[in-house]
Design an enzyme around this catalytic site. Structure first.
Site, short mmCIF file in Angstrom:
data_model
loop_
_atom_site.label_atom_id
_atom_site.label_comp_id
_atom_site.label_asym_id
_atom_site.label_seq_id
_atom_site.Cartn_x
_atom_site.Cartn_y
_atom_site.Cartn_z
N ARG A 102 1.00 -1.15 0.07
CA ARG A 102 -0.07 -0.06 -0.13
C ARG A 102 0.67 1.18 0.01
O ARG A 102 1.92 1.07 0.28
CB ARG A 102 -0.98 -0.04 1.26
CG ARG A 102 -2.10 -0.85 1.28
CD ARG A 102 -2.91 -1.01 2.57
NE ARG A 102 -1.90 -1.66 3.59
CZ ARG A 102 -2.39 -1.82 4.90
NH1 ARG A 102 -3.62 -1.46 5.13
NH2 ARG A 102 -1.52 -2.69 5.68
N LYS A 129 1.70 1.97 7.37
CA LYS A 129 1.93 1.13 8.53
C LYS A 129 2.83 1.82 9.51
O LYS A 129 3.66 2.87 9.23
CB LYS A 129 2.64 -0.06 8.19
CG LYS A 129 1.85 -1.31 7.46
CD LYS A 129 0.69 -1.41 8.27
CE LYS A 129 0.82 -2.35 9.43
NZ LYS A 129 -0.54 -2.57 10.34
N TYR A 175 -1.11 4.58 10.70
CA TYR A 175 -1.25 3.45 11.73
C TYR A 175 -0.06 3.34 12.53
O TYR A 175 0.96 3.37 12.16
CB TYR A 175 -1.67 2.10 11.09
CG TYR A 175 -2.98 2.15 10.37
CD1 TYR A 175 -4.18 2.33 11.03
CD2 TYR A 175 -2.87 1.76 9.09
CE1 TYR A 175 -5.22 2.27 10.38
CE2 TYR A 175 -4.26 1.72 8.34
CZ TYR A 175 -5.47 2.03 9.00
OH TYR A 175 -6.56 2.01 8.31
N HIS A 202 -0.70 1.31 16.36
CA HIS A 202 -0.61 0.49 17.12
C HIS A 202 0.31 0.24 18.34
O HIS A 202 1.12 -0.74 18.39
CB HIS A 202 -0.70 -0.88 16.27
CG HIS A 202 -1.62 -1.09 15.04
ND1 HIS A 202 -3.03 -1.07 15.50
CD2 HIS A 202 -1.59 -0.98 13.69
CE1 HIS A 202 -3.64 -1.11 14.07
NE2 HIS A 202 -2.59 -0.96 13.10
N GLU A 259 -5.72 4.79 13.73
CA GLU A 259 -6.58 3.71 14.38
C GLU A 259 -7.39 4.21 15.80
O GLU A 259 -8.23 3.78 16.01
CB GLU A 259 -5.87 2.62 14.58
CG GLU A 259 -5.06 2.52 15.75
CD GLU A 259 -3.61 2.98 15.50
OE1 GLU A 259 -3.34 3.24 14.32
OE2 GLU A 259 -2.88 2.77 16.41
N VAL A 308 -11.78 -8.83 17.63
CA VAL A 308 -12.20 -7.88 18.68
C VAL A 308 -11.44 -6.74 18.76
O VAL A 308 -9.89 -6.88 18.50
CB VAL A 308 -12.08 -8.74 20.04
CG1 VAL A 308 -12.12 -7.75 21.36
CG2 VAL A 308 -13.18 -9.86 20.08
N LEU A 309 -11.74 -5.57 19.01
CA LEU A 309 -10.91 -4.43 19.04
C LEU A 309 -11.49 -3.46 20.19
O LEU A 309 -12.67 -3.24 20.44
CB LEU A 309 -11.23 -3.65 17.97
CG LEU A 309 -10.17 -2.32 17.75
CD1 LEU A 309 -8.85 -2.45 17.60
CD2 LEU A 309 -11.08 -0.99 16.62
N ASP A 333 -2.55 -7.22 15.10
CA ASP A 333 -1.74 -5.71 15.15
C ASP A 333 -1.98 -5.20 16.49
O ASP A 333 -1.24 -4.16 16.86
CB ASP A 333 -2.36 -4.95 13.97
CG ASP A 333 -3.71 -4.54 13.82
OD1 ASP A 333 -4.51 -5.11 14.74
OD2 ASP A 333 -4.05 -4.07 12.87
N VAL A 373 -0.98 -12.57 10.43
CA VAL A 373 -0.38 -11.61 9.67
C VAL A 373 -0.92 -10.14 10.05
O VAL A 373 -2.26 -9.86 10.13
CB VAL A 373 -0.58 -11.65 8.06
CG1 VAL A 373 -0.06 -10.61 7.19
CG2 VAL A 373 0.11 -12.87 7.87
N ASN A 395 -0.54 -7.15 8.87
CA ASN A 395 -0.83 -6.25 7.67
C ASN A 395 -1.73 -6.86 6.42
O ASN A 395 -1.50 -6.94 5.51
CB ASN A 395 0.31 -5.34 7.10
CG ASN A 395 1.26 -6.29 6.52
OD1 ASN A 395 1.34 -7.33 6.96
ND2 ASN A 395 2.29 -5.59 5.54
C1 PYR Z 1 -3.55 -2.32 8.49
O1 PYR Z 1 -4.40 -2.22 7.77
O2 PYR Z 1 -2.69 -2.67 8.32
C2 PYR Z 1 -3.71 -1.73 10.10
O3 PYR Z 1 -2.69 -1.66 10.68
C3 PYR Z 1 -5.02 -1.21 10.40
#
Ligand code: PYR
Length: 363
Positions: free
Chosen positions: A15, A74, A93, A95, A117, A238-239, A269, A298, A300
């Site tokens: 991406r 990322k 992002y 995380h 996020e 779950v988030l 993540d 994974v 991503n």
């Molecule tokens: C991703 O799409 O890789 C995220 O970290 C949400």
């Protein structure tokens, strides 16, 4: 403002943080955009596409990181920490809850770190996470179906079944955006689908949405244990915004699964919801087997479908980037409550409660 777009360097991360139309939008607002050479290639955007939209191409990551704001997809990896510096606005992002080293590097270098996020609207939704949760949720079912194939280590079943042979059972833990999208795909494939969620209201909505195509269950340890034991495929979705994911599926529950069953942990993540997803995998080597259960972890997932994901992501991030660039990050965040919630680190402090708590820091 001058905005840098580095090429993503995580394993198989194709991406890019902006499309040519995003560049056009920023340039039209009086800003300059500098895209690293070939940063869009994996998503099907050429240097020329970006130049036509008004961007300049820079040849190195160092240059792309040298501007007022850096937009990424990322969370930075260690080789990128050296680009951090005081006052840099990093919009990506992050995380941070399961990432103490990255958090420390951002604080030590006084980076203004705005995490996609945790940008959160007053209704609780997460507008910059939602499209990637949709992608990861939809992918989770197709990935699960693939790894249930014998040649990929699974027990060798077809989720849809065939006339005279039972359908596969899919358990989705978490009925938010990712879980709902995973369930949609599983229902579409004709699987026998169960969704668990903690919120009675959400379970009612899911019941309205899917009718008799799914079984809804209150998420509690007993229901989780029973539906995990029965499932051929379990999807963890779950988030808790910004926080480490709760370990809802214990190692004992995994041991109770059938040999060759598959788990896909979309929450990896944020640390993952399975006790046995104790490591992150990559698109190059996406699974490992533990207690005869295939684990896919994974972090991503949307990176595997970069064209769709880049467009979906930048559809939502660019309007926020324009606000930051037009007003400066302080004014943009003071005038946009949702964006304010995105600030995870500023001026040497962690400024997001769940991240501070995850690292035992004062908030
Ligand atoms: C991703 O799409 O890789 C995220 O970290 C949400």
């Amino acid at each position: 403002m001058r905005i840098g777009i580095p090429k993503e360097i995580k394993n198989n991360e194709n991406r890019v943080a902006i499309t040519p139309s995003g560049v056009y939008h920023l340039v039209n607002n009086g800003h300059e955009v500098f895209v690293e050479h070939e940063a869009g290639a994996g998503s099907g955007f050429t240097n020329e596409d970006f130049i036509s939209a008004g961007a300049s191409i820079v040849l190195t990551a160092q240059e792309a990181w040298s501007f007022d704001m850096v937009m990424k997809v990322k969370e930075p990896i260690q080789s990128e920490y050296g680009y951090f510096r005081e006052g840099l606005i990093l919009f990506t992002y992050l995380h941070l809850a399961p990432e103490p080293e990255l958090t420390k590097a951002l604080i030590d270098n006084k980076v203004i770190a705005i995490a996609y996020e945790t940008v959160q609207l007053p209704n609780g939704s997460l507008p910059l996470l939602t499209p990637m949760s949709e992608v990861a949720g939809r992918m989770a079912t197709q990935i699960g179906a693939q790894f249930l194939e014998k040649i990929h280590g699974g027990m060798g079943i077809l989720l849809a079944g065939v006339p005279g042979v039972a359908r596969g059972k899919v358990t989705v833990i978490g009925g938010g955006v990712a879980g709902t999208n995973a369930a949609k795909m599983a229902v579409g494939l004709g699987a026998d689908v169960t969704i668990l969620d903690l919120s009675p209201d959400r379970l009612r909505q899911l019941d309205d949405l899917f009718g008799k195509d799914v079984t809804t269950l209150m998420s509690n340890p007993l229901n989780i244990a029973e539906s995990v034991a029965e499932a051929d495929l379990v999807i963890g979705a779950v988030l808790i915004p910004g926080a480490k994911a709760p370990k809802l599926v214990t190692e004992e529950m995994i041991k109770s699964m059938k040999p060759g069953a598959v788990v896909v942990d979309i929450a990896i993540d944020q640390g993952g919801i399975f006790e046995t997803t104790d490591r992150i995998t990559t698109h190059d080597a996406p699974t490992y087997t533990k207690h005869d259960v295939v684990h896919y972890a994974v972090a991503n997932m949307p990176g595997a479908v970069p064209r769709t994901s880049t467009i979906a992501l930048t559809n939502v991030t660019v309007p926020y980037a324009v606000q930051i660039a037009n007003k400066g990050y302080r004014q943009a965040c003071l005038t946009n409550e949702a964006l304010l919630k995105g600030i995870n680190c500023a001026d040497g402090f962690v400024t997001y409660r769940a991240v501070a708590e995850a690292h035992g820091l004062e908030y």
